[in-house]
Design a protein around this motif. Structure first.
Motif, short mmCIF file in Angstrom:
data_model
loop_
_atom_site.label_atom_id
_atom_site.label_comp_id
_atom_site.label_asym_id
_atom_site.label_seq_id
_atom_site.Cartn_x
_atom_site.Cartn_y
_atom_site.Cartn_z
N PRO A 270 -5.34 6.97 8.13
CA PRO A 270 -5.99 5.72 7.68
C PRO A 270 -6.75 5.88 6.35
O PRO A 270 -6.69 4.99 5.50
N GLY A 271 -7.42 7.01 6.17
CA GLY A 271 -8.19 7.20 4.95
C GLY A 271 -7.35 7.42 3.71
O GLY A 271 -7.88 7.46 2.59
N SER A 272 -6.02 7.57 3.89
CA SER A 272 -5.16 7.82 2.74
C SER A 272 -4.57 6.53 2.17
O SER A 272 -3.96 6.56 1.09
N LEU A 273 -4.73 5.41 2.86
CA LEU A 273 -4.11 4.16 2.39
C LEU A 273 -4.75 3.73 1.08
O LEU A 273 -5.97 3.76 0.93
N HIS B 47 -4.78 9.29 -7.09
CA HIS B 47 -4.03 10.18 -6.19
C HIS B 47 -2.70 10.68 -6.75
O HIS B 47 -2.17 11.68 -6.28
N ARG B 48 -2.13 9.95 -7.71
CA ARG B 48 -0.76 10.24 -8.13
C ARG B 48 -0.61 11.66 -8.66
O ARG B 48 0.31 12.37 -8.26
N ASP B 49 -1.48 12.08 -9.56
CA ASP B 49 -1.25 13.36 -10.24
C ASP B 49 -1.23 14.52 -9.25
O ASP B 49 -0.34 15.38 -9.31
N ALA B 50 -2.20 14.54 -8.32
CA ALA B 50 -2.24 15.64 -7.35
C ALA B 50 -1.03 15.59 -6.42
O ALA B 50 -0.43 16.63 -6.09
N LEU C 101 0.84 -1.19 0.00
CA LEU C 101 0.00 0.00 0.00
C LEU C 101 0.88 1.24 0.00
O LEU C 101 2.05 1.18 0.37
N ARG C 102 0.26 2.36 -0.37
CA ARG C 102 0.86 3.67 -0.16
C ARG C 102 -0.04 4.46 0.75
O ARG C 102 -1.24 4.19 0.83
N GLY C 103 0.54 5.45 1.45
CA GLY C 103 -0.27 6.27 2.34
C GLY C 103 0.44 7.55 2.69
O GLY C 103 1.66 7.67 2.52
N ASN C 104 -0.33 8.53 3.19
CA ASN C 104 0.22 9.84 3.53
C ASN C 104 0.77 9.85 4.95
O ASN C 104 0.05 9.56 5.91
N ALA D 22 -2.23 0.52 -7.53
CA ALA D 22 -3.09 0.75 -8.71
C ALA D 22 -4.06 1.89 -8.45
O ALA D 22 -4.26 2.76 -9.31
N GLU D 23 -4.68 1.92 -7.26
CA GLU D 23 -5.64 2.99 -6.96
C GLU D 23 -4.92 4.32 -6.74
O GLU D 23 -5.44 5.39 -7.09
N TYR D 24 -3.72 4.26 -6.14
CA TYR D 24 -2.90 5.49 -6.03
C TYR D 24 -2.67 6.08 -7.42
O TYR D 24 -2.86 7.29 -7.63
#
Ligand code: ZN
Length: 189
Positions: free
Chosen positions: A159-162, A172-175, A107-110, A166-168
């Motif tokens: 938690p809500g950023s995980l 989320h990637r561009d922003a 996963l990725r997360g903030n 693929a979904e990142y």
């Protein structure tokens, strides 16, 4: 020298607090061989860093390197660095939110990281260093030293950023890349 399997979240050694390396043993065969395996394994997986816990050895050794990295194309270059018994000290309260990935977590997360830190460590020749690090490079150091303390990004992420990779990439990637590229231009690393 060899590429070793990278352990995934759930393996107990990722939750161990790694022990300091005896400084007199840094140039011994066991430590040298472990360092070479860490570098080979990090490069094979296109990681920006790797901690010894991640290949099953709870000793305080991390390696980091960023060149042209397909996983993290926005990261500034970071020459190959081997850090033994690293200690991080925050220099001020400035923080940055970084979307991080990890070779041990799918996963990725903030994650909130300090922007300005001091690092004290020994290199692979046993030479002591005290340096300041800034920006995403400082974030990479904090991520790797977390591993030595048994801490993973899932512990620190909002938690809500995980998200899966693929979904990142879809949502989320561009922003994130736009925001973090402006940050890197501002702080210079
Ligand atoms: Zn990691």
């Amino acid at each position: 020298m060899s590429v070793r399997p990278i352990l995934a979240i759930g393996h107990p050694v990722l939750r161990e607090v790694a022990v300091d390396v005896v400084v007199d043993e840094i140039q011994g065969e066991d430590v040298r061989s472990l360092i070479n395996d860490l570098i080979d394994t990090m490069r094979d997986a296109s990681g920006a860093g790797l901690a010894a816990n991640q290949i099953g050895v709870a000793q305080r050794i991390i390696v980091m390197e960023v060149g042209e990295n397909p996983r993290y194309p926005y990261k500034p270059r970071l020459p190959l660095t081997v850090a033994i018994n690293p200690v991080i000290t925050a220099l001020d309260d400035e923080m940055v939110e970084i979307n991080e990935g990890c070779l041990s977590v799918p996963l990725r997360g903030n994650v909130q990281r300090n922007v300005n830190i001091r690092v004290d460590y020994f290199d692979r020749d046993g030479v002591a260093h005290g340096e300041t690090k800034r920006g995403l490079t400082a974030g990479t150091w904090q991520h790797e030293v977390d591993h030595l303390d048994g801490v993973l990004i899932t512990d620190r992420a909002a938690p809500g950023s995980l998200a899966t990779w693929a979904e990142y990439e879809t949502h989320h990637r561009d922003a994130f890349v736009e925001r973090i590229t402006a940050f890197v231009e501002r702080v210079g690393s």
